[in-house]
Write a protein that holds these residues in place. Sequence first.
Motif, PDB file in Angstrom:
ATOM      1  N   LEU A 272       0.848  -1.193   0.000  1.00 53.77           N
ATOM      2  CA  LEU A 272       0.000   0.000   0.000  1.00 53.77           C
ATOM      3  C   LEU A 272       0.882   1.241   0.000  1.00 53.77           C
ATOM      4  O   LEU A 272       1.800   1.350   0.807  1.00 53.77           O
ATOM      5  CB  LEU A 272      -0.841  -0.041   1.280  1.00 53.77           C
ATOM      6  N   GLY A 273       0.612   2.152  -0.936  1.00 54.69           N
ATOM      7  CA  GLY A 273       1.326   3.430  -0.953  1.00 54.69           C
ATOM      8  C   GLY A 273       0.316   4.557  -0.984  1.00 54.69           C
ATOM      9  O   GLY A 273      -0.899   4.320  -0.911  1.00 54.69           O
ATOM     10  N   ASP A 274       0.792   5.792  -1.126  1.00 54.29           N
ATOM     11  CA  ASP A 274      -0.142   6.912  -1.242  1.00 54.29           C
ATOM     12  C   ASP A 274      -0.705   6.904  -2.661  1.00 54.29           C
ATOM     13  O   ASP A 274      -0.155   7.507  -3.564  1.00 54.29           O
ATOM     14  CB  ASP A 274       0.562   8.235  -0.933  1.00 54.29           C
ATOM     15  N   ALA A 275      -1.814   6.183  -2.819  1.00 55.10           N
ATOM     16  CA  ALA A 275      -2.381   5.958  -4.154  1.00 55.10           C
ATOM     17  C   ALA A 275      -3.243   7.117  -4.655  1.00 55.10           C
ATOM     18  O   ALA A 275      -3.683   7.105  -5.799  1.00 55.10           O
ATOM     19  CB  ALA A 275      -3.191   4.662  -4.147  1.00 55.10           C
ATOM     20  N   ALA A 276      -3.485   8.109  -3.801  1.00 57.46           N
ATOM     21  CA  ALA A 276      -4.285   9.301  -4.173  1.00 57.46           C
ATOM     22  C   ALA A 276      -5.611   8.891  -4.828  1.00 57.46           C
ATOM     23  O   ALA A 276      -6.427   8.229  -4.198  1.00 57.46           O
ATOM     24  CB  ALA A 276      -3.465  10.231  -5.058  1.00 57.46           C
ATOM     25  N   GLU A 277      -5.804   9.252  -6.097  1.00 55.29           N
ATOM     26  CA  GLU A 277      -7.078   8.973  -6.772  1.00 55.29           C
ATOM     27  C   GLU A 277      -7.346   7.474  -6.925  1.00 55.29           C
ATOM     28  O   GLU A 277      -8.481   7.072  -7.198  1.00 55.29           O
ATOM     29  CB  GLU A 277      -7.106   9.640  -8.165  1.00 55.29           C
TER      30      GLU A 277
ATOM     31  N   LYS B 239       3.041   5.630   7.201  1.00 55.67           N
ATOM     32  CA  LYS B 239       1.751   5.593   7.907  1.00 55.67           C
ATOM     33  C   LYS B 239       1.287   6.998   8.265  1.00 55.67           C
ATOM     34  O   LYS B 239       0.642   7.227   9.276  1.00 55.67           O
ATOM     35  CB  LYS B 239       1.822   4.679   9.131  1.00 55.67           C
ATOM     36  N   GLY B 240       1.650   7.948   7.412  1.00 54.92           N
ATOM     37  CA  GLY B 240       1.238   9.341   7.623  1.00 54.92           C
ATOM     38  C   GLY B 240      -0.276   9.481   7.623  1.00 54.92           C
ATOM     39  O   GLY B 240      -0.980   8.757   6.918  1.00 54.92           O
ATOM     40  N   ARG B 241      -0.770  10.400   8.435  1.00 52.99           N
ATOM     41  CA  ARG B 241      -2.222  10.630   8.510  1.00 52.99           C
ATOM     42  C   ARG B 241      -2.686  11.548   7.381  1.00 52.99           C
ATOM     43  O   ARG B 241      -3.733  11.333   6.784  1.00 52.99           O
ATOM     44  CB  ARG B 241      -2.583  11.262   9.856  1.00 52.99           C
ATOM     45  N   TYR B 242      -1.908  12.591   7.169  1.00 56.60           N
ATOM     46  CA  TYR B 242      -2.247  13.550   6.107  1.00 56.60           C
ATOM     47  C   TYR B 242      -0.985  14.302   5.717  1.00 56.60           C
ATOM     48  O   TYR B 242       0.035  14.232   6.410  1.00 56.60           O
ATOM     49  CB  TYR B 242      -3.330  14.538   6.580  1.00 56.60           C
TER      50      TYR B 242
ATOM     51  N   LYS C  33      -4.360  16.719   2.571  1.00 56.04           N
ATOM     52  CA  LYS C  33      -4.862  15.513   1.899  1.00 56.04           C
ATOM     53  C   LYS C  33      -4.665  14.301   2.803  1.00 56.04           C
ATOM     54  O   LYS C  33      -3.657  14.197   3.495  1.00 56.04           O
ATOM     55  CB  LYS C  33      -4.080  15.270   0.602  1.00 56.04           C
ATOM     56  N   LEU C  34      -5.616  13.367   2.754  1.00 53.67           N
ATOM     57  CA  LEU C  34      -5.488  12.111   3.495  1.00 53.67           C
ATOM     58  C   LEU C  34      -4.273  11.346   2.984  1.00 53.67           C
ATOM     59  O   LEU C  34      -4.072  11.249   1.775  1.00 53.67           O
ATOM     60  CB  LEU C  34      -6.728  11.236   3.275  1.00 53.67           C
ATOM     61  N   ASP C  35      -3.507  10.782   3.906  1.00 48.81           N
ATOM     62  CA  ASP C  35      -2.310  10.040   3.518  1.00 48.81           C
ATOM     63  C   ASP C  35      -2.546   8.532   3.670  1.00 48.81           C
ATOM     64  O   ASP C  35      -3.595   8.092   4.149  1.00 48.81           O
ATOM     65  CB  ASP C  35      -1.123  10.504   4.376  1.00 48.81           C
ATOM     66  N   VAL C  36      -1.532   7.776   3.311  1.00 49.88           N
ATOM     67  CA  VAL C  36      -1.621   6.313   3.255  1.00 49.88           C
ATOM     68  C   VAL C  36      -2.020   5.682   4.589  1.00 49.88           C
ATOM     69  O   VAL C  36      -2.702   4.651   4.617  1.00 49.88           O
ATOM     70  CB  VAL C  36      -0.287   5.715   2.729  1.00 49.88           C
ATOM     71  N   GLY C  37      -1.629   6.305   5.715  1.00 51.63           N
ATOM     72  CA  GLY C  37      -1.913   5.724   7.027  1.00 51.63           C
ATOM     73  C   GLY C  37      -3.392   5.525   7.300  1.00 51.63           C
ATOM     74  O   GLY C  37      -3.794   4.552   7.956  1.00 51.63           O
ATOM     75  N   ALA C  38      -4.218   6.435   6.784  1.00 50.22           N
ATOM     76  CA  ALA C  38      -5.667   6.335   7.004  1.00 50.22           C
ATOM     77  C   ALA C  38      -6.222   5.064   6.348  1.00 50.22           C
ATOM     78  O   ALA C  38      -7.069   4.368   6.911  1.00 50.22           O
ATOM     79  CB  ALA C  38      -6.360   7.571   6.446  1.00 50.22           C
ATOM     80  N   TYR C  39      -5.719   4.752   5.160  1.00 50.44           N
ATOM     81  CA  TYR C  39      -6.183   3.571   4.421  1.00 50.44           C
ATOM     82  C   TYR C  39      -5.552   2.298   4.983  1.00 50.44           C
ATOM     83  O   TYR C  39      -6.183   1.237   5.004  1.00 50.44           O
ATOM     84  CB  TYR C  39      -5.869   3.737   2.937  1.00 50.44           C
ATOM     85  N   MET C  40      -4.316   2.416   5.460  1.00 47.86           N
ATOM     86  CA  MET C  40      -3.644   1.299   6.131  1.00 47.86           C
ATOM     87  C   MET C  40      -4.480   0.852   7.339  1.00 47.86           C
ATOM     88  O   MET C  40      -4.721  -0.335   7.547  1.00 47.86           O
ATOM     89  CB  MET C  40      -2.242   1.734   6.575  1.00 47.86           C
ATOM     90  N   LYS C  41      -4.922   1.851   8.137  1.00 48.23           N
ATOM     91  CA  LYS C  41      -5.721   1.544   9.333  1.00 48.23           C
ATOM     92  C   LYS C  41      -7.039   0.867   8.961  1.00 48.23           C
ATOM     93  O   LYS C  41      -7.505  -0.026   9.670  1.00 48.23           O
ATOM     94  CB  LYS C  41      -6.001   2.822  10.131  1.00 48.23           C
ATOM     95  N   ALA C  42      -7.641   1.287   7.860  1.00 52.81           N
ATOM     96  CA  ALA C  42      -8.905   0.680   7.416  1.00 52.81           C
ATOM     97  C   ALA C  42      -8.703  -0.800   7.107  1.00 52.81           C
ATOM     98  O   ALA C  42      -9.496  -1.654   7.538  1.00 52.81           O
ATOM     99  CB  ALA C  42      -9.438   1.405   6.188  1.00 52.81           C
ATOM    100  N   LEU C  43      -7.623  -1.136   6.395  1.00 47.95           N
ATOM    101  CA  LEU C  43      -7.358  -2.539   6.044  1.00 47.95           C
ATOM    102  C   LEU C  43      -6.942  -3.344   7.280  1.00 47.95           C
ATOM    103  O   LEU C  43      -7.324  -4.505   7.417  1.00 47.95           O
ATOM    104  CB  LEU C  43      -6.296  -2.621   4.944  1.00 47.95           C
TER     105      LEU C  43
END
Length: 230
Positions: free
Chosen positions: A85-90, A117-120, A128-138
Amino acid sequence: SLHRIKASGLKLQLCTNETQATRENFVRKLRAMGFDISVAQVTAPAPAACRLLRERGLRPHLLVHDDLVPEFAEIDKTNPNCVVLGDAAENFTYANLNEAFRLLIGMEKPVLISLGKGRYYKETDGLKLDVGAYMKALEYACDIQAEVVGKPAKRFFESALTELGVPPEQAIMIGDDIVSDVGGAQQCGMRALQVRTGKYRPSDENHPEVKPDAYVNNLAEAVDIILQEL
């Protein structure tokens, strides 16, 4: 500021969690802004993740920014046995996140590798939301813990120190992120300065766990302090 560091004979390494571009494109962007930096002076999550994937014989399903995909060109991606998982943006669509979730939940021992695991983070048009937010979701959906490659992971800072060829007590980190930059570097035995620019917020100065060795208003001021110590 970077010119002054180089002129003083100090070694310089950029530690970035940039995962929207290859190191080559990242360096090209910096050079266009007038920064004299080479690819070898950049420690970034994607090459570190590639090393880890090779060492462990992992074949990734990539949920990353399109521009980062070339960093994984040499890696076998057939029949994936992990998710990167990276900062996939769109590319952080429901469909793409759900595909990554299904792959993970279907694995006997799910492996999720997150490039930071940045938050934003801050762009010219705002936060902008960063990869950490999506990491936590998974992590939450699969009841697993991700392995973080990038700041603030200790191993990431250690690889930058190895590239520099200096022990942690002889290195100083300058950054705007109280947790990833300052906290990560200090856990590694480095000193760290926080700049009051970028994603810095006044509330950082009351952080319950992380206390920078000093606050500086900008990079130039940080360089002043470091050069005065020499």
